[in-house]
Design an enzyme around this catalytic site. Structure first.
Site, PDB file in Angstrom:
ATOM      1  N   LYS A 292      20.211 -50.249  33.435  1.00 50.02           N
ATOM      2  CA  LYS A 292      21.592 -50.387  32.979  1.00 50.02           C
ATOM      3  C   LYS A 292      22.562 -49.842  34.047  1.00 50.02           C
ATOM      4  CE  LYS A 292      20.236 -50.008  28.080  1.00 50.02           C
ATOM      5  NZ  LYS A 292      20.383 -49.220  26.834  1.00 50.02           N
TER       6      LYS A 292
ATOM      7  N   TYR B 190      22.524 -58.340  22.725  1.00 52.72           N
ATOM      8  CA  TYR B 190      22.484 -57.324  21.667  1.00 52.72           C
ATOM      9  C   TYR B 190      22.956 -57.877  20.315  1.00 52.72           C
ATOM     10  CZ  TYR B 190      21.363 -53.406  24.812  1.00 52.72           C
ATOM     11  OH  TYR B 190      20.734 -52.527  25.672  1.00 52.72           O
TER      12      TYR B 190
ATOM     13  N   PHE C 153      28.689 -48.608  17.091  1.00 49.67           N
ATOM     14  CA  PHE C 153      28.668 -48.350  18.535  1.00 49.67           C
ATOM     15  C   PHE C 153      28.660 -49.641  19.368  1.00 49.67           C
ATOM     16  CE2 PHE C 153      24.192 -48.112  17.079  1.00 49.67           C
ATOM     17  CZ  PHE C 153      23.596 -49.076  17.889  1.00 49.67           C
TER      18      PHE C 153
ATOM     19  N   ARG D  64       7.758 -49.955  26.871  1.00 50.35           N
ATOM     20  CA  ARG D  64       8.568 -49.082  25.999  1.00 50.35           C
ATOM     21  C   ARG D  64       8.119 -47.623  26.123  1.00 50.35           C
ATOM     22  NH1 ARG D  64      13.080 -50.940  23.067  1.00 50.35           N
ATOM     23  NH2 ARG D  64      12.479 -49.659  21.288  1.00 50.35           N
TER      24      ARG D  64
ATOM     25  N   THR E 222      14.608 -44.239  22.319  1.00 41.95           N
ATOM     26  CA  THR E 222      16.003 -44.672  22.496  1.00 41.95           C
ATOM     27  C   THR E 222      16.930 -43.479  22.748  1.00 41.95           C
ATOM     28  OG1 THR E 222      15.557 -46.525  21.020  1.00 41.95           O
ATOM     29  CG2 THR E 222      17.863 -45.982  21.386  1.00 41.95           C
TER      30      THR E 222
ATOM     31  N   ARG F 275      13.563 -42.031  30.347  1.00 46.84           N
ATOM     32  CA  ARG F 275      14.692 -41.399  29.647  1.00 46.84           C
ATOM     33  C   ARG F 275      14.467 -39.901  29.495  1.00 46.84           C
ATOM     34  NH1 ARG F 275      14.755 -46.262  25.236  1.00 46.84           N
ATOM     35  NH2 ARG F 275      16.244 -47.656  26.240  1.00 46.84           N
TER      36      ARG F 275
ATOM     37  N   ASN G   1      21.495 -44.270  28.285  1.00 50.54           N
ATOM     38  CA  ASN G   1      20.041 -44.073  28.361  1.00 50.54           C
ATOM     39  C   ASN G   1      19.338 -44.904  29.438  1.00 50.54           C
ATOM     40  OD1 ASN G   1      20.117 -46.498  27.053  1.00 50.54           O
ATOM     41  ND2 ASN G   1      18.989 -45.850  25.234  1.00 50.54           N
TER      42      ASN G   1
ATOM     43  N   HIS H 267      16.621 -50.580  29.686  1.00 52.44           N
ATOM     44  CA  HIS H 267      16.314 -51.411  28.515  1.00 52.44           C
ATOM     45  C   HIS H 267      14.916 -51.988  28.676  1.00 52.44           C
ATOM     46  CE1 HIS H 267      16.474 -54.546  25.453  1.00 52.44           C
ATOM     47  NE2 HIS H 267      15.920 -55.320  26.371  1.00 52.44           N
TER      48      HIS H 267
ATOM     49  N   GLU I 155      14.592 -62.731  25.659  1.00 60.34           N
ATOM     50  CA  GLU I 155      15.408 -62.029  26.665  1.00 60.34           C
ATOM     51  C   GLU I 155      15.180 -62.613  28.058  1.00 60.34           C
ATOM     52  OE1 GLU I 155      14.464 -57.906  25.929  1.00 60.34           O
ATOM     53  OE2 GLU I 155      15.585 -57.900  24.049  1.00 60.34           O
TER      54      GLU I 155
HETATM   55  P1  ADP Z   1      16.429 -49.616  22.447  1.00 63.58           P
HETATM   56  O1  ADP Z   1      17.331 -49.851  23.639  1.00 63.58           O
HETATM   57  O2  ADP Z   1      15.575 -48.395  22.653  1.00 63.58           O
HETATM   58  O3  ADP Z   1      15.628 -50.840  22.059  1.00 63.58           O
HETATM   59  P2  ADP Z   1      18.257 -50.153  20.190  1.00 63.58           P
HETATM   60  O4  ADP Z   1      17.866 -51.596  20.252  1.00 63.58           O
HETATM   61  O5  ADP Z   1      18.257 -49.458  18.871  1.00 63.58           O
HETATM   62  O6  ADP Z   1      17.362 -49.264  21.185  1.00 63.58           O
HETATM   63  O7  ADP Z   1      19.713 -49.982  20.782  1.00 63.58           O
HETATM   64  C1  ADP Z   1      20.097 -50.686  21.924  1.00 63.58           C
HETATM   65  C2  ADP Z   1      20.956 -49.801  22.807  1.00 63.58           C
HETATM   66  O8  ADP Z   1      22.162 -49.502  22.109  1.00 63.58           O
HETATM   67  C3  ADP Z   1      20.354 -48.429  23.122  1.00 63.58           C
HETATM   68  O9  ADP Z   1      19.431 -48.455  24.191  1.00 63.58           O
HETATM   69  C4  ADP Z   1      21.595 -47.647  23.443  1.00 63.58           C
HETATM   70  O10 ADP Z   1      22.060 -47.942  24.767  1.00 63.58           O
HETATM   71  C5  ADP Z   1      22.611 -48.205  22.457  1.00 63.58           C
HETATM   72  N1  ADP Z   1      22.662 -47.388  21.239  1.00 63.58           N
HETATM   73  C6  ADP Z   1      21.793 -47.385  20.203  1.00 63.58           C
HETATM   74  N2  ADP Z   1      22.143 -46.491  19.263  1.00 63.58           N
HETATM   75  C7  ADP Z   1      23.296 -45.919  19.711  1.00 63.58           C
HETATM   76  C8  ADP Z   1      24.164 -44.911  19.210  1.00 63.58           C
HETATM   77  N3  ADP Z   1      23.929 -44.319  18.032  1.00 63.58           N
HETATM   78  N4  ADP Z   1      25.239 -44.576  19.957  1.00 63.58           N
HETATM   79  C9  ADP Z   1      25.500 -45.169  21.130  1.00 63.58           C
HETATM   80  N5  ADP Z   1      24.715 -46.127  21.678  1.00 63.58           N
HETATM   81  C10 ADP Z   1      23.627 -46.500  20.971  1.00 63.58           C
END
Ligand code: ADP
Length: 169
Positions: free
Chosen positions: A29, A69, A77, A105, A111, A122, A132, A135, A146
């Site tokens: 990212k 997304y 968020f 993962r 996450t 992370r 974080n 992805h 994707e």
């Molecule tokens: P992952 O990326 O681990 O698959 P998610 O699909 O739940 O996790 O979320 C996608 C991305 O959205 C996260 O990697 C993070 O960048 C952002 N995100 C998720 N939850 C939050 C939150 N509570 N506040 C801010 N950003 C968030």
């Protein structure tokens, strides 16, 4: 409350469909690129034994990021997530190998970086969910979607790694 730490398992996700050509979409990212973490992140996948089959630096528009997304569009968020992802270049990659999605993962960590184990990307480099760094696809089905969203036909390179017989029995 923190999410649970991912459980390490020695079993591949789909033992019946074990494939050394499973593909996952991994993206560094904008914060990861700005912080100079492209090299260390690539290195973790490379030294683990995965094969890089596509890579590019891109700055996708908001529409592309909203499509990526789409499942999260109702979350509070979401607008912040889209601006964050739109704030600079992203390093988009396809990595291939045994159990690439699930193991990918595990390499990334949870996450929420505060819940990520040390030794994960992370867990070693980040503190907040909203920054974080990386992805990774969360299922084989989503990896396919994707990859199709981020890469055009012809951007993947098919090659035989000289290390294959040392990586797989
Ligand atoms: P992952 O990326 O681990 O698959 P998610 O699909 O739940 O996790 O979320 C996608 C991305 O959205 C996260 O990697 C993070 O960048 C952002 N995100 C998720 N939850 C939050 C939150 N509570 N506040 C801010 N950003 C968030």
């Amino acid at each position: 409350e923190r999410p649970a730490t991912p459980q390490l398992s020695v079993k591949p996700e789909n033992p019946d469909k074990m494939s050394t050509t499973e593909q996952t979409f991994i993206a560094i990212k904008p914060d990861g690129v700005q912080r100079g973490l492209v090299g260390p992140i690539i290195s973790r996948f490379e030294t683990r034994g995965f094969k890089l089959v596509a890579i590019k630096l891109v700055t996708p528009g908001k529409e592309h990021l909203e499509a990526h997304y789409a499942d999260l569009k109702e979350k509070s968020f979401f607008p912040g997530l889209i601006s964050y992802m739109n704030s600079g270049p992203i390093c988009a990659m396809i990595w291939e190998g045994l159990d690439a999605v699930k193991t990918g993962r595990t390499i990334l960590g949870a996450t929420n970086p505060l819940a990520s184990a040390p030794g994960t990307i992370r867990g070693d480099y980040a503190l907040q969910t909203g920054r974080n760094i990386c992805h990774g696809s969360d299922s084989v089905e989503n990896a396919k979607k994707e990859i199709a969203l981020w890469f055009k036909e012809g951007e993947q390179v098919s090659w035989k790694s000289a290390l294959e017989s040392w990586t797989y029995e």
